[in-house]
Design an enzyme around this catalytic site. Structure first.
Site, PDB file in Angstrom:
ATOM      1  N   SER A 155     -13.471 -52.126 -21.192  1.00  0.00           N
ATOM      2  CA  SER A 155     -13.311 -50.700 -20.978  1.00  0.00           C
ATOM      3  C   SER A 155     -13.165 -50.388 -19.481  1.00  0.00           C
ATOM      4  CB  SER A 155     -14.484 -49.941 -21.609  1.00  0.00           C
ATOM      5  OG  SER A 155     -14.216 -48.568 -21.724  1.00  0.00           O
ATOM      6  N   ASP A 251      -8.936 -47.076 -31.440  1.00  0.00           N
ATOM      7  CA  ASP A 251      -9.443 -46.832 -30.087  1.00  0.00           C
ATOM      8  C   ASP A 251      -8.452 -45.938 -29.361  1.00  0.00           C
ATOM      9  OD1 ASP A 251     -10.358 -46.918 -27.464  1.00  0.00           O
ATOM     10  OD2 ASP A 251     -10.389 -49.103 -27.330  1.00  0.00           O
ATOM     11  N   HIS A 281     -13.350 -48.907 -30.402  1.00  0.00           N
ATOM     12  CA  HIS A 281     -13.787 -49.195 -29.041  1.00  0.00           C
ATOM     13  C   HIS A 281     -15.269 -49.598 -29.070  1.00  0.00           C
ATOM     14  CE1 HIS A 281     -13.162 -48.728 -24.680  1.00  0.00           C
ATOM     15  NE2 HIS A 281     -14.447 -48.432 -24.637  1.00  0.00           N
TER      16      HIS A 281
END
Length: 311
Positions: A155, A251, A281
């Site tokens: 991320s 995501d 995610h």
């Protein structure tokens, strides 16, 4: 592919539990919430896990060093945790780093960079770049091979990994062997199909991403077109280290991660792009309950081992 049933059950439980969404929390409350979500037991036992301090131009940087076994001249992965540059720390990603060390038999150096909004951009990137430079400069003491140093993260950590690779290329920094980009943030816009499809209801939301960006870019260096903020905006992606880009079907960041991977390929950079269907995610840190999380870790390790063998 439909949402994985285990993931669907997790999301239902979270919705039933209620509570304020992340974008309505203070950064301190968000950090505590994120910390409480991470597993605290059942992680691999390694030969050595120790906390240390990397030094950089802005001061000391806490790191945690993971070694699956003894040795010298070993490859090294410098890992940057996710959390939108605002939340996350060495403890939230301890399990991931332990597993990567175990699967790769390389030294993993997790980096706790300064967090926004107390330390907005470019503090996080400065710390991550400094940690990589410190690892390369202290390779003999750390027992690592300075020609086999990789960066990786999930991320926001994937964003920082890509930006470190760009900065190292452009400023004569350490030569990197690989970049592991797990559902990376690569752009500052919210106009992709995956944002429209997955911006609500799948853990990471559009509102949360706006909250993260607003905290991260709260200082004077808030240019959203800066390639060291949004690496997909870089004029050229040539001469970057080989990469593995991992994405999740449900995501909001899916499309920008895959587009960055395609741009790397078009620039002649050897890049694997792997989407995990049915996943959301955050699945990479859920390998204890999600087989695809474990599969993604194993793919990461295989890609790292191959890169280290070719370096």
């Amino acid at each position: 592919m439909p949402l994985n049933p285990i993931v669907a059950g997790m999301l239902e439980q979270m919705a039933a539990a209620g509570g304020a969404p992340l974008n309505e929390m203070t950064p301190a409350a968000g950090r505590e919430m994120y910390r409480s979500m991470q597993p605290v037991s059942g992680q691999p036992e390694l030969h050595l896990v120790r906390d240390a301090i990397a030094t950089g131009p802005a001061g000391d940087i806490p790191v945690r060093i993971y070694e699956a076994g003894p040795g010298d001249q070993r490859p090294c992965l410098v890992y940057f945790h996710g959390g939108g540059w605002v939340i996350g720390d060495l403890d939230t990603h301890d399990g991931v780093c332990r597993k990567l060390a175990q699967l790769t038999d390389c030294v993993v150096i997790a980096t706790h960079y300064r967090l926004a909004p107390e330390h907005p951009n470019p503090a996080s990137l400065d710390d991550c770049y400094a940690a990589v430079s410190w690892a390369a400069a202290n390779a003999e003491e750390l027992g690592i091979d300075p020609t086999r140093v990789a960066v990786g993260g999930d991320s926001a950590g994937g964003n920082l990994s890509a930006c470190v690779a760009l900065r190292a290329r452009d400023s004569g920094g350490p030569a990197l062997a690989f970049q592991l980009l797990v559902y990376p943030v690569t752009n500052t816009t919210f106009d992709t199909p995956s944002y429209h499809e997955n911006g609500e209801g799948y853990m990471l939301t559009l509102d949360s991403m706006e909250w993260f960006w607003n905290h991260y870019l709260s200082g004077p260096q808030n240019d959203r077109s800066d390639p060291l903020v949004a690496p997909i905006r870089a004029e050229s992606l040539t001469n970057l280290p080989p990469a593995c880009v991992i994405t999740a079907e449900f995501d909001p960041l899916r499309d920008e991660g895959e587009e960055y991977g395609k741009r790397l390929q078009e620039a002649g950079v050897t890049t694997m792009i792997k989407r995990y269907d049915g996943m959301i995610h955050g699945f990479y840190t859920m390998s204890d309950v999600l087989t695809d999380g474990q599969a993604a870790l194993e793919l990461s390790a295989a890609q790292l081992r191959a890169a280290f063998g070719n370096a």
